[in-house]
Write an enzyme that holds these catalytic residues in place. Structure first.
Site, short mmCIF file in Angstrom:
data_model
loop_
_atom_site.label_atom_id
_atom_site.label_comp_id
_atom_site.label_asym_id
_atom_site.label_seq_id
_atom_site.Cartn_x
_atom_site.Cartn_y
_atom_site.Cartn_z
N LYS A 54 1.25 3.75 6.87
CA LYS A 54 0.56 4.70 5.98
C LYS A 54 1.17 6.08 6.20
O LYS A 54 1.88 6.32 7.16
CB LYS A 54 -0.95 4.77 6.31
CG LYS A 54 -1.73 3.49 6.05
CD LYS A 54 -1.99 3.26 4.56
CE LYS A 54 -2.78 1.97 4.33
NZ LYS A 54 -2.00 0.76 4.64
N SER B 229 0.81 -1.22 0.00
CA SER B 229 0.00 0.00 0.00
C SER B 229 0.85 1.27 0.00
O SER B 229 0.32 2.35 -0.20
CB SER B 229 -0.94 0.02 1.21
OG SER B 229 -0.20 0.15 2.40
#
Lengths: 420, 144
Positions: free
Chosen positions: B102, B65
């Site tokens: 993230k 991600s």
């Protein structure tokens, strides 16, 4: 001027270590088992609330634990030791004088700090942020009262982990809420002795006549009473002398009845002890090997023995130490016993740089030193026992049970936390 | 054989040795190395990667991600817990009990987690989200 002493104690340390890398364990009852998955040695608050006691045997409680959703972990001392070292590193930023008392406790001198509560709160927040380990801080004029303060900090949620007992009136209040066995180093038997003398509470102990106490209970109890009054009798032990001995020992997962199995175990222990020895830059002059049967199996014949071998020249070479340990093992082996535990102790330690040879033998050669260094490096980089002595065995049926151990998150590249 | 003084062996006994120094290999004394004044310690990667040893942890990246931010599966992420996350920092966080890496976004009172891969959505963090920052990712290490 009284020097404030702070006792910093990690809250439910082993459970907190397990939770750091496993958020799913938060808010749930967690217990950690002793070596060999024998009994409970650490509990989270939730586990304590379920009435699970220290020392509860696992095999008798498996169903109970399952019913309450208790998460069971084998002890992971590699992880706990690493995190303990990190906590101490952070604590050193808050005082020049610190005594590491155990894997999860340290006494700190707060001499010269005026805002004690604020200092303690900053310390607590920093340790939590940097290491993820929650701690409680108890501040008092003596070690014994610092222990009391720490306990009070843990029990009183509103204190948010910091309790300052520098003021006599606060000491009085805190002591009035404790029983004798809540005091540092007072176990049930000692408390019973005190009660027989008419001392039933910590406040009565504090107010007892010191010389009368020494006469009836000895000098240790006299000191405790003085410390409860706020008179320091125990200074911080700051200097760390180099170890006088290095021990490596473990219980066996299953009883050992074969000599070659015992020899393998001893060889593994000698390898680990020698590694520790080299890490501290020391050499050993004496190797001791010990074995014991299981005293909790009265149906078994019992045998406890140790043999000591002196080395001509102190060494840190695993192969030399191994030869001595094998000689000792052969000498103490007896057929027909079920061995529960074996270990080695390295004694007469001295700094490697000071070793002298004699007419017939030389200190560890550069070749031996290079080999040991290479072995330690390989094992440091690629994980424990990547390279090992064949004598320590490949199959290892005797190896310790630790079926639910969490990974070595902080010390093994292969065990790192995996993140999506 | 010709006769001459030199052909007559002379009996003698060697009693002493005189060691004559012979410079065959390197000379260890004498001329100082011109580099001596400039000697420095070798590069230390710990110094480069780890500012706060007590607060620094390593984790293995397995998801994709964050590939747009240079965080690839298989990388080792070096995480520093002593740093407080600010807007734009790549963080290791815990969201609903799961670890995730993230980009941390915090603007005008709103907080969200931003992946660096178009295949993933932003994640809005609200009062109800069980979320915390575990540490700030300072480096990634990748085997080529």
């Amino acid at each position: 001027m009284v020097t404030p002493i702070a006792l910093v104690d990690c809250n439910n340390f082993y459970a907190s270590c397990e939770r750091l890398f496993q958020p799913a364990l938060r808010g749930r009852p967690v217990v950690v088992l002793s070596n060999n998955d024998g009994c409970v040695i650490a509990r989270s608050n939730e586990a304590k609330a379920l009435g699970i006691g220290m020392g509860d045997p696992w095999h008798l409680n498996k169903e109970k634990f399952a019913k309450h959703g208790v998460i069971v972990r084998s002890s992971n001392y590699t992880l706990y030791g690493d995190l303990s070292g990190r906590v101490v590193t952070v604590l050193r930023a808050f005082t020049p004088d610190l005594e590491v008392y155990s894997i999860d406790e340290a006494f700190l001198s707060f001499e010269g700090f005026s805002q004690l509560d604020q200092h303690a709160r900053t310390l607590r927040a920093t340790v939590l942020q940097w290491t993820g380990i929650p701690v409680s801080v108890g501040i008092a004029p003596t070690k014994t009262l610092a222990k009391v303060a720490n306990r009070t900090a843990k029990k009183t949620a509103a204190m948010e982990g910091v309790c300052n007992l520098m003021a006599p009136s606060d000491q009085e209040l805190a002591l009035s809420q404790l029983g004798l066995t809540d005091l540092w180093g007072v176990a049930g038997r000692l408390a019973a002795k005190l009660e027989a003398l008419g001392i039933k509470t910590p406040l009565q102990l504090r107010d007892a006549d010191p010389s009368w106490l020494r006469e009836h209970m000895g000098v240790v109890m006299e000191r405790m009473a003085l410390e409860l009054r706020g008179t320091p009798c125990q200074a911080l032990t700051l200097a760390v002398a180099h170890n006088k001995s290095i021990i490596a020992s473990r219980s066996f997962g299953q009883a050992v009845t074969q000599r070659h199995e015992l020899e393998q175990a001893v060889a593994m222990h000698i390898s680990r002890a020698a590694e520790k020895l080299r890490r501290q830059g020391l050499v050993a002059g004496v190797v001791m090997v010990f074995v014991t049967t299981n005293p909790f199996r009265p149906q078994d014949r019992q045998y406890v023995a140790s043999r000591t071998i002196g080395l001509p020249v102190a060494t840190a070479d695993t192969t030399v130490l191994l030869k001595a340990a094998m000689l000792a093992t052969v000498r103490l082996w007896r057929d027909g016993f079920r061995f529960k535990k074996a270990g080695v102790t390295l004694l007469e330690l001295s700094p490697a740089a000071t070793v002298q040879g004699d007419l017939w033998t030389a200190p560890d050669s550069p070749r031996s030193q290079a080999l040991m260094k290479a072995m330690d490096r390989i094992n440091a980089v690629h994980g424990r026992e990547t390279v090992k002595l064949a004598a320590s065995g490949i199959e290892r049926k005797w190896k310790l049970r630790s079926e639910q151990r969490s990974p070595h998150y902080t010390t093994d590249w292969n065990d790192l936390l995996r993140v999506e | 054989m010709t006769s001459g003084p030199s052909s007559h062996p002379i009996a003698c006994e060697i009693r002493t040795h005189l060691a004559v120094p012979c410079f065959v290999t390197s000379i260890s004394a004498g001329f100082p190395s011109p580099a001596d004044d400039y000697l420095d310690t070798p590069l230390d990667f710990n110094e480069l990667l780890i500012v706060h040893p007590a607060a620094t942890f390593a984790v293995r990246v397995v998801g994709d991600s964050m590939v747009g931010a240079g965080v690839y599966p298989g990388d080792i992420a070096v995480v520093d817990r002593s740093i407080t996350a600010t807007d734009g920092a790549v963080i290791l966080g815990i969201l609903h009990g799961e670890f995730t890496i993230k980009r941390y976004r915090s603007r005008a009172g709103a907080v969200w987690l931003e992946p660096a891969n178009p295949a993933y959505q932003n994640i809005r963090i609200t009062e109800d989200s069980a979320f915390e920052v575990w540490g700030v990712v300072r480096h990634t290490i990748r085997m080529l």
